[in-house]
Design a protein around this motif. Structure first.
Motif, PDB file in Angstrom:
ATOM      1  N   SER A 122     -49.694 -74.487 -25.564  1.00 29.76           N
ATOM      2  CA  SER A 122     -50.559 -73.580 -25.266  1.00 29.76           C
ATOM      3  C   SER A 122     -51.559 -72.875 -26.491  1.00 29.76           C
ATOM      4  CB  SER A 122     -50.122 -72.121 -24.545  1.00 29.76           C
ATOM      5  OG  SER A 122     -50.946 -71.176 -24.251  1.00 29.76           O
ATOM      6  N   ALA A 123     -52.610 -72.838 -26.428  1.00 27.32           N
ATOM      7  CA  ALA A 123     -53.672 -72.361 -27.794  1.00 27.32           C
ATOM      8  C   ALA A 123     -53.869 -70.734 -27.584  1.00 27.32           C
ATOM      9  CB  ALA A 123     -54.911 -73.167 -27.714  1.00 27.32           C
ATOM     10  N   GLN A 124     -53.158 -70.192 -26.518  1.00 24.18           N
ATOM     11  CA  GLN A 124     -53.564 -68.855 -26.290  1.00 24.18           C
ATOM     12  C   GLN A 124     -53.003 -68.006 -27.226  1.00 24.18           C
ATOM     13  OE1 GLN A 124     -51.462 -66.505 -22.996  1.00 24.18           O
ATOM     14  NE2 GLN A 124     -53.772 -66.312 -22.233  1.00 24.18           N
ATOM     15  N   THR A 125     -53.509 -66.995 -27.815  1.00 26.70           N
ATOM     16  CA  THR A 125     -52.934 -66.013 -28.896  1.00 26.70           C
ATOM     17  C   THR A 125     -52.511 -64.671 -27.956  1.00 26.70           C
ATOM     18  OG1 THR A 125     -54.183 -66.999 -30.706  1.00 26.70           O
ATOM     19  CG2 THR A 125     -53.394 -64.700 -30.881  1.00 26.70           C
ATOM     20  N   VAL A 126     -51.415 -64.109 -28.213  1.00 25.05           N
ATOM     21  CA  VAL A 126     -51.033 -63.003 -27.274  1.00 25.05           C
ATOM     22  C   VAL A 126     -51.047 -62.030 -28.341  1.00 25.05           C
ATOM     23  CG1 VAL A 126     -49.203 -62.158 -26.043  1.00 25.05           C
ATOM     24  CG2 VAL A 126     -49.820 -64.445 -25.492  1.00 25.05           C
ATOM     25  N   ILE A 127     -51.672 -60.905 -28.255  1.00 31.06           N
ATOM     26  CA  ILE A 127     -51.323 -59.638 -29.000  1.00 31.06           C
ATOM     27  C   ILE A 127     -50.816 -58.541 -28.258  1.00 31.06           C
ATOM     28  CG2 ILE A 127     -52.732 -57.748 -30.392  1.00 31.06           C
ATOM     29  CD1 ILE A 127     -54.814 -59.937 -30.534  1.00 31.06           C
ATOM     30  N   ARG A 128     -49.735 -58.067 -28.588  1.00 24.61           N
ATOM     31  CA  ARG A 128     -49.060 -56.861 -27.803  1.00 24.61           C
ATOM     32  C   ARG A 128     -48.930 -55.698 -28.918  1.00 24.61           C
ATOM     33  NH1 ARG A 128     -44.377 -59.029 -23.878  1.00 24.61           N
ATOM     34  NH2 ARG A 128     -44.908 -56.988 -23.115  1.00 24.61           N
ATOM     35  N   CYS A 129     -49.182 -54.466 -28.369  1.00 23.98           N
ATOM     36  CA  CYS A 129     -49.144 -53.238 -28.690  1.00 23.98           C
ATOM     37  C   CYS A 129     -48.269 -52.336 -28.133  1.00 23.98           C
ATOM     38  CB  CYS A 129     -50.221 -52.524 -29.020  1.00 23.98           C
ATOM     39  SG  CYS A 129     -50.285 -50.907 -29.773  1.00 23.98           S
ATOM     40  N   ASP A 130     -47.173 -51.851 -28.600  1.00 25.46           N
ATOM     41  CA  ASP A 130     -46.160 -50.976 -27.872  1.00 25.46           C
ATOM     42  C   ASP A 130     -45.661 -49.771 -28.809  1.00 25.46           C
ATOM     43  OD1 ASP A 130     -43.999 -49.707 -26.078  1.00 25.46           O
ATOM     44  OD2 ASP A 130     -45.099 -50.832 -24.665  1.00 25.46           O
ATOM     45  N   ILE A 131     -45.327 -48.586 -28.469  1.00 28.71           N
ATOM     46  CA  ILE A 131     -44.655 -47.613 -29.357  1.00 28.71           C
ATOM     47  C   ILE A 131     -43.157 -47.911 -29.651  1.00 28.71           C
ATOM     48  CG2 ILE A 131     -44.247 -45.862 -27.611  1.00 28.71           C
ATOM     49  CD1 ILE A 131     -45.288 -43.868 -29.757  1.00 28.71           C
ATOM     50  N   ASP A 132     -42.688 -48.684 -28.535  1.00 23.00           N
ATOM     51  CA  ASP A 132     -41.209 -48.984 -28.516  1.00 23.00           C
ATOM     52  C   ASP A 132     -40.967 -50.440 -28.904  1.00 23.00           C
ATOM     53  OD1 ASP A 132     -38.688 -49.684 -27.889  1.00 23.00           O
ATOM     54  OD2 ASP A 132     -38.857 -48.989 -25.971  1.00 23.00           O
ATOM     55  N   PRO A 133     -40.475 -50.721 -30.186  1.00 22.16           N
ATOM     56  CA  PRO A 133     -40.504 -52.257 -30.339  1.00 22.16           C
ATOM     57  C   PRO A 133     -39.601 -53.023 -29.429  1.00 22.16           C
ATOM     58  CG  PRO A 133     -39.049 -50.775 -31.909  1.00 22.16           C
ATOM     59  CD  PRO A 133     -39.654 -49.886 -31.088  1.00 22.16           C
ATOM     60  N   ASP A 134     -38.586 -52.493 -28.704  1.00 17.02           N
ATOM     61  CA  ASP A 134     -38.124 -53.496 -27.784  1.00 17.02           C
ATOM     62  C   ASP A 134     -38.991 -53.977 -26.720  1.00 17.02           C
ATOM     63  OD1 ASP A 134     -35.634 -53.143 -29.200  1.00 17.02           O
ATOM     64  OD2 ASP A 134     -34.972 -51.502 -28.120  1.00 17.02           O
ATOM     65  N   GLN A 135     -40.055 -53.145 -26.469  1.00 21.27           N
ATOM     66  CA  GLN A 135     -41.132 -53.761 -25.128  1.00 21.27           C
ATOM     67  C   GLN A 135     -42.130 -54.947 -25.673  1.00 21.27           C
ATOM     68  OE1 GLN A 135     -39.664 -51.971 -22.772  1.00 21.27           O
ATOM     69  NE2 GLN A 135     -41.484 -51.457 -22.041  1.00 21.27           N
ATOM     70  N   LEU A 136     -42.057 -55.084 -27.078  1.00 23.22           N
ATOM     71  CA  LEU A 136     -42.999 -56.225 -27.597  1.00 23.22           C
ATOM     72  C   LEU A 136     -42.708 -57.498 -27.050  1.00 23.22           C
ATOM     73  CD1 LEU A 136     -43.417 -54.640 -31.138  1.00 23.22           C
ATOM     74  CD2 LEU A 136     -45.108 -54.727 -29.325  1.00 23.22           C
ATOM     75  N   GLY A 137     -41.539 -57.819 -26.868  1.00 28.10           N
ATOM     76  CA  GLY A 137     -41.145 -58.976 -26.504  1.00 28.10           C
ATOM     77  C   GLY A 137     -40.587 -59.366 -24.963  1.00 28.10           C
ATOM     78  N   LYS A 138     -40.961 -58.207 -24.077  1.00 23.79           N
ATOM     79  CA  LYS A 138     -40.172 -58.595 -22.866  1.00 23.79           C
ATOM     80  C   LYS A 138     -41.393 -59.127 -21.834  1.00 23.79           C
ATOM     81  CE  LYS A 138     -37.557 -54.329 -22.548  1.00 23.79           C
ATOM     82  NZ  LYS A 138     -37.254 -52.901 -22.092  1.00 23.79           N
ATOM     83  N   ASN A 139     -40.975 -59.999 -21.260  1.00 27.43           N
ATOM     84  CA  ASN A 139     -41.423 -61.005 -20.184  1.00 27.43           C
ATOM     85  C   ASN A 139     -42.454 -61.867 -20.614  1.00 27.43           C
ATOM     86  OD1 ASN A 139     -39.625 -59.958 -17.996  1.00 27.43           O
ATOM     87  ND2 ASN A 139     -41.046 -57.845 -18.245  1.00 27.43           N
TER      88      ASN A 139
END
Length: 566
Positions: free
Chosen positions: A300-317
């Motif tokens: 996949s060439a998709q770039t995923v940017i994630r922002c969350d105030i809780d660091p534990d949420q950044l890798g979920k799912n």
């Protein structure tokens, strides 16, 4: 001169007032009266539901309209255990709630001596269900715990906090002072991450934004960012209305739709803001270019940017490539500043000054596809994704017709909500749908509507729910009568637990225990001091908008019994 009753109860209530609390939800009981003693002096209003679970849901509805944490006071033992389901709901939906309760006197923990309302270990039990549960040992400690709870709400992923005040502390002397509100402590922005995100979105050809409940307070920034990037925006149910749903870039709260999920897989840059991308929103589907939950598609060439105030949420799912542990508002503001400093993102196809590529040349990756055109195409595909003529959808549109575009609708774990209002309500602001998709709690809608109306008396608040959900908290209509709240409670009666019956049929189980007797809801509303209206399904278009409009003009609740199939 010493103030009268300068005790632990006063320490807590004075600290609540210092943090801007003007309303609490709860039921007075033998052991919590020293909390209640001080509420009038500090100008704090007490809302008394008919069940502590209603207090918790009322506090949640109050939060969603006021923006302030909901506060609940229970008595010990059953009062506290009654509110646990509402508190667990707040945890699942990441909403701030402060629960205050008395506890056994210090020295009698786990004594098992048969005290009134004695509980083995209330704080220990709630520690495993909520963000935190603390048993204080002094009045000064109780006041400080309240201050720390409000600092936590303002500084990190919000959720429910429980503070247990032993009876001897609640009733004993307080010799301290009111704690000064603690400063907000947010995660710092990482300049390196901002630079990486800016580089990715600057060249995005087909971006997509997905916003969840963690972005509710960032509506202005989400709108500005979407327009700067010319990107469609889809939200979760908890993010509904972050971008007004009549905006040409809005895909609504429709992340469960296959057309939206397909677009998320096709995006070259996917920006996820304040969401764990939960299955309770996706209904078995996937967001992003992944072959299974958490497994990115090979190559996949998709770039995923994630922002969350809780660091534990950044890798979920869904794994991310650029991860920002930050407040969404602050992250987007910094990202847009970085983009404008360097000339902004690439122009869209409709804005580009360059000539189109010839048939022999590939289109430049720096030219974005038109965001409004993409949004319109996805909206056209919704007809295959969802039945917009379902009873829930029709009722939602008719309620809006009667109440106006700024209506606040309290839903429930009812088909009329998740197969209707979530998708059929055109929300302009992020406070128009009161709902809890994660914990999916029956009984939420009626008390949540009451809490919302207490918080925003001038807003049109309507509760729309099914007959099964209504029976979980029907007694709270009496609370609405007592408070003089002109709330229409629209109960769509399909004869019991129709969703579960359908699931039984799907599994080749002969339906049983799901077709239920119901009361005459209109007559029940009248018996509680309100107004009762009966409307058959065939009359909906002609009668429901007017019935809702009339109900909103009353000073007592109206129960509108919609009889499906009649």
């Amino acid at each position: 001169m010493t103030e009268p009753f300068r005790n632990g109860g006063r320490a807590v209530v004075a600290t609540l007032a210092a943090h801007g609390v003007d309303t609490i939800f709860g039921i007075p009981g033998t052991h919590n009266l020293e909390f209640y003693r001080h509420l009038p002096e500090f100008g704090i209003r007490a809302i008394t539901p008919r069940h502590e679970q209603g207090a918790g849901y009322g506090a949640d509805g109050y939060h969603l309209l006021s923006g302030r944490p909901g506060v609940v006071i229970t008595t010990s033992g059953p009062g506290l255990t009654n509110v646990i389901t509402a508190a667990a709901t707040a945890y699942a939906e990441s909403r701030p709630m402060l629960i205050l309760s008395p506890g056994v006197p210090t020295g009698l923990e786990r004594a098992d001596i048969g005290m009134l309302h004695e509980t083995k270990d209330s704080s220990g039990a709630l520690t495993h269900l909520l963000v935190s549960s603390q048993r204080t040992r002094t009045a000064e400690g109780a006041a400080q715990a309240v201050a720390e709870a409000f600092a936590l709400f303002a500084s990190s992923r919000p959720g429910p906090v429980h503070i247990e005040v032993p009876l001897n502390v609640l009733e004993g002397a307080w010799n301290g002072s009111v704690p000064i509100p603690l400063p907000r402590r947010r995660p710092g922005l990482d300049d390196r991450v901002i630079a990486q995100a800016a580089a990715a979105v600057r060249e995005a050809r087909r971006p997509l934004i997905v916003a969840g409940g963690g972005a509710r307070a960032a509506g202005a920034e989400v709108r500005d960012f979407a327009e700067l990037l010319d990107s469609p925006v889809a939200t979760t149910a908890n993010g509904k209305g972050i971008l007004p749903e009549d905006h040409p870039l809005s895909l609504g709260a429709n992340v469960r739709f296959p057309s939206v999920q397909a677009e998320s897989a096709a995006a070259d840059v996917l920006i996820v803001l304040g969401s764990e991308l939960a299955d309770s929103d996706l209904w078995g589907g996937l967001i992003g270019d992944q072959s299974a939950v958490g497994v990115r598609t090979a190559g996949s060439a998709q770039t995923v940017i994630r922002c969350d105030i809780d660091p534990d949420q950044l890798g979920k799912n869904l794994g991310g490539d650029i991860l920002a542990c930050a407040d969404v508002s602050e992250f987007l503001a910094a990202l847009m500043a970085a983009l404008r400093t360097t000339g902004g993102p690439a122009a869209s196809a409709g804005e580009s000054d360059s000539a189109p590529a010839s048939a022999d040349e590939p289109e430049s990756a720096s030219v974005r596809e038109d965001g409004a055109a993409r949004t319109s195409a996805i909206r056209d595909a919704w007809r295959q994704d969802f039945d917009f003529e379902s009873i829930g959808s029709r009722v939602t549109r008719l309620v809006t017709q009667g109440a106006g575009d700024d209506v606040v609708i309290a839903g429930d774990s009812s088909q009329v909500t998740y197969d209707g209002t979530v998708h059929a309500l055109d929300a302009r602001t992020p406070d128009q749908l009161l709902y809890m998709p994660g914990f999916a709690t029956l009984g939420y809608g009626i008390p949540a509507a009451i809490g919302a109306k207490v918080a925003a008396a001038s807003r049109p608040v309507v509760c729309v729910l099914g007959d099964g959900a209504a029976m979980f908290s029907i007694q709270e209509i009496m609370t609405a009568t007592e408070l003089g709240l002109g709330i229409p409670f629209v109960i769509v009666d399909n004869g019991g637990y129709a969703e579960i019956e359908a699931q039984m049929v799907d599994r080749d189980i002969e339906p049983f225990a799901v077709r239920l007797d119901r009361p005459d809801f209109a007559a029940l509303g009248e018996s509680m001091g309100g107004v009762g209206v009966r409307i058959g399904e065939a009359e909906l278009a002609q009668r429901l908008p007017g019935a809702v409009a009339e109900a909103l003009g009353r000073s007592v609740p109206t129960v509108i019994h919609v009889m499906v199939g009649a």
